[in-house]
Structure formats: C-alpha cells, structure tokens
Design an enzyme around this catalytic site. Sequence first.
Site, PDB file in Angstrom:
ATOM      1  N   LYS A  21       0.835  -1.195   0.000  1.00  0.00           N
ATOM      2  CA  LYS A  21       0.000   0.000   0.000  1.00  0.00           C
ATOM      3  C   LYS A  21       0.876   1.253   0.000  1.00  0.00           C
ATOM      4  CE  LYS A  21      -3.683  -1.960   2.927  1.00  0.00           C
ATOM      5  NZ  LYS A  21      -4.857  -1.801   2.070  1.00  0.00           N
ATOM      6  N   ARG A  50     -10.131 -11.651   2.345  1.00  0.00           N
ATOM      7  CA  ARG A  50     -11.019 -12.705   1.830  1.00  0.00           C
ATOM      8  C   ARG A  50     -10.323 -14.068   1.837  1.00  0.00           C
ATOM      9  NH1 ARG A  50     -11.699  -9.508  -3.681  1.00  0.00           N
ATOM     10  NH2 ARG A  50     -11.440  -7.864  -2.121  1.00  0.00           N
TER      11      ARG A  50
END
Length: 469
Positions: free
Chosen positions: A248, A322
């Site tokens: 990020k 996920r």
Amino acid sequence: MNKAHPLSIGTVVTTISIPLHLLHEDEFEQWRTAQDEPVRNWAATHSFKAERNKVLLLPGPQGRPVAAIVGVGKQNPREEQSYWIGAGLADRLPDGQYHLATSLPARAATQFAAGWAYGQYRFERYKRGGPQRSVQLRLPEGADASEVERLKSASSLARDLINTPANDMSPEALAQAAVEVARRYGARHRVIIGDDLLKERLPAVHAVGRAAAVAPRLVDIEWGDASKPKVTLVGKGVCFDTGGLDIKPGASMLLMKKDMGGAAVALALAQTIMDAKLPVRLRVILPMVENSIAGNAFRPGDVLGTRKGLTVEVGNTDAEGRLILCDALTLADEEQPDLLIDTATLTGAARVALGPELPALYSNDDSAAEELLRAAAAESDPLWRLPLWAGYDDELSSKIADVNNVSTSGFSGSIIAGLFLRRFVSNARAWVHIDLYAWNGKERPGRPVGAEPQTVRALYAFLKQRYVR
C-alpha cells in the site's frame, strides 16, 4: 417527546441532580410560550430552537445550572435516535449528576442510557493522565440496567481492541483477548498457531500470515447448549495490513491497525450473546494475521490451497482478508449452522459506494436480511443491503486455478468480494456478510475520531428477535 414544562431561572436547587428535558424543534414554540419571561429571553439570547445537539442550560442563583434543555432536532418516526442523543450529551454538559426528566418508553430509555455510556468512552492508554470529568446519569425510569452495562462493555471492548496500535495488538494479543472473553463465560476454546494451521487444513490463513514476525493463528470458541440453534460468527482479524508485496502507499497504511475491526466486532457481539445467555449454540471463529513483507511472503501469481479444496490464484496480495475468511467460513459452514455471520473491514469499494458510516450487507437469505435491516434501523446502527449479483461472478475466473481472489475489472469491488466469499458457504441455512469500516473519521458529539464498533447493536437486536421467544 416533551411537555411544555414551565421553568424558571434563579430557582433554588433542591437536589444535586439536574433534570434533562428533551425537546423536538416542532415542540419549541409551545415550550417557549409556556415559560416565564426570563427563560424566554434566555432562550432568545442563546438562539436556542431545539436543533439537534444543541443544549440550553438554565442557570440558578449560584450560577450552577438548574435544568438543561436538550434539542433533539426534527421528529422522524422512521428513525430512532435515542442512542445518539444520549451519546452526544455528556460533552455538552458541565460536571454534575443528571437525570432524564422527559418520559421515554422502556426501550428508548435503555437506548438513551446506553448511548450516554458510549459517549463517555475515552481511549487514553498512551496518554498521561489529564483532568478527569464527572458527568453522571441516573438510570432513566424503565431502562434495563443489565442491558445498558452489556452494551457498554461490548462497545468498549471492540473500541479498545481497534484503537490499540499494531505493536501492542498483534495476532497473539488479539487471540489472548478472545481467550479471556471465552474464559469469562466458561466457553470452550482453542487456538491454532503457525504451522499447526497447515495440519488443521487452514492453508490460506497460514499463507497470508506466515511472513510476519508474530505467527498467524485462528481462535475457535464454542459456547451454549448443543441442542439450540447454531449461530456462528466469523471475523476478519488482520492486525496490520501492509498490502503484502502489492504494498500500500504510506498514507493508506495509516489506519491499517483497524483492519482487525471485523474480529473485534465479532468478539464484542459474542460477549453480548454470552452475557445475555441467548438460547443459541454459539461458535466464534477468528483468523488472525499480519499481512507483512518478507522472503517467505505469498506473492502475486501464487496459487493457494484452501480448506474447501478450491485453489485460488493470487491476483493481488492486498486482497488478503477474503483469503483468511475463506478458510474460516469453510470451517464454520461444515457443521451447517442455522445462521452464519461474518464481519470484515474488507473493501475500500464499499466505502466509495456507501461511505464510512454505512456498512454494506450481503446475504443469501432475503428474510434474514430484511429482519436485520429492520433491527439496524430501530437501533440507529445502520446497514445497507447490496446484491450478490451473479452476473459479476465470472470476474473471478482464473486460467490456472479454480478462482482468482480479485477481479481484473476496477468495478464492483465490494460485490466481487462478497461473491468470492459465497463460494465457501454452501451448507449454512442463512449467511450474512457485512463489509464495514469500524472507524469514525470525524469529530462528532459523543463520537470522537477513532474506533467505531459498527453493527454490534444491530446484530445483537436481530439475534434476540430471531431466537428469543
């Protein structure tokens, strides 16, 4: 909400408790005309018209308030606001003890008191002691003291966990917090750590967390009578998310300590369920990792195994939530629960679509979703349903594996994530997935910048309605 009580400025205080009068805007004129001239002038001087979050203090002869008039804004029968009215009051009142002079129904009185407790929260673990305030509320008539304490304790637990930075809230520390809750209520629990995750067929959890200095783990808690309906909670516990090798930008990492907000919400909800002794067989499954960078970090293009047996091509290592949830959901789904709920700070796409204050709700059961939405509205703990749109399912296709963890398209990111998770739920009678933010980014009355345990109250109310007869 409030009758036009005639009040006077300069009245001698006969009790140390100061009355709080709640007043809607459309009640203001009736209230104003019922007051004596000094009170009318005082309200005019302060431009008070009962707007929401406005407070008018009526002074006594010694300069101390003898009453507080609390503006609650426009009446809206579709929106119950007692909780947030209570939460926003303490910051606007001087030190002292208060009592609610306006009569409320028992449920609204409980919400008001729980909101007041919520507004009193401060996270000061890392600050030197400052001046302490004392703004106390007598329990309103009809309010459920046990319920107020239950909601206060749950919200404080979740907020403490989310607010704590990752150097002190590692997977180990988060797991210990979950174990402490389990022990408090006599729940069975186990913690699967490090390479034992592979032995227990939880390879995706292991892959995401293996590069971190603190080993990944999964906490599995069971409580209640096995003959009761099975309710299982799953919460995303990414204690810090660098994005992995798909790292990020620095600014995007600033709030990544909160990426375990789904686990904190699930644990806080579990605590309310156990404390209230709801007639369910509760299971709580919390995968806990740090998504870090090292020589053994999982990579873009890797193909991971899962407990379900499906192979997953890693299209992006920053879609790690996920991956740990897919193993946890499979484990939960294997015993065919009556209701399976997962909570996760899963996608930025949900925030783009709905903003930070409105968690996205997905479900494969229309009845459960509608019931939850009603409970959420009644609790002022909102949710907004988005579709598991089957037309986007092929966006997750992979040329070398059963499924990719991301879409190559930039569209519908939150829906795509929900569709990915749905592949790992096949036996649960009803499944609810909540994509939440778990953070309040702007200063508001009773809601400081920091952790926000979204959906705990909504889900708790929903479960009571569903299982308490």
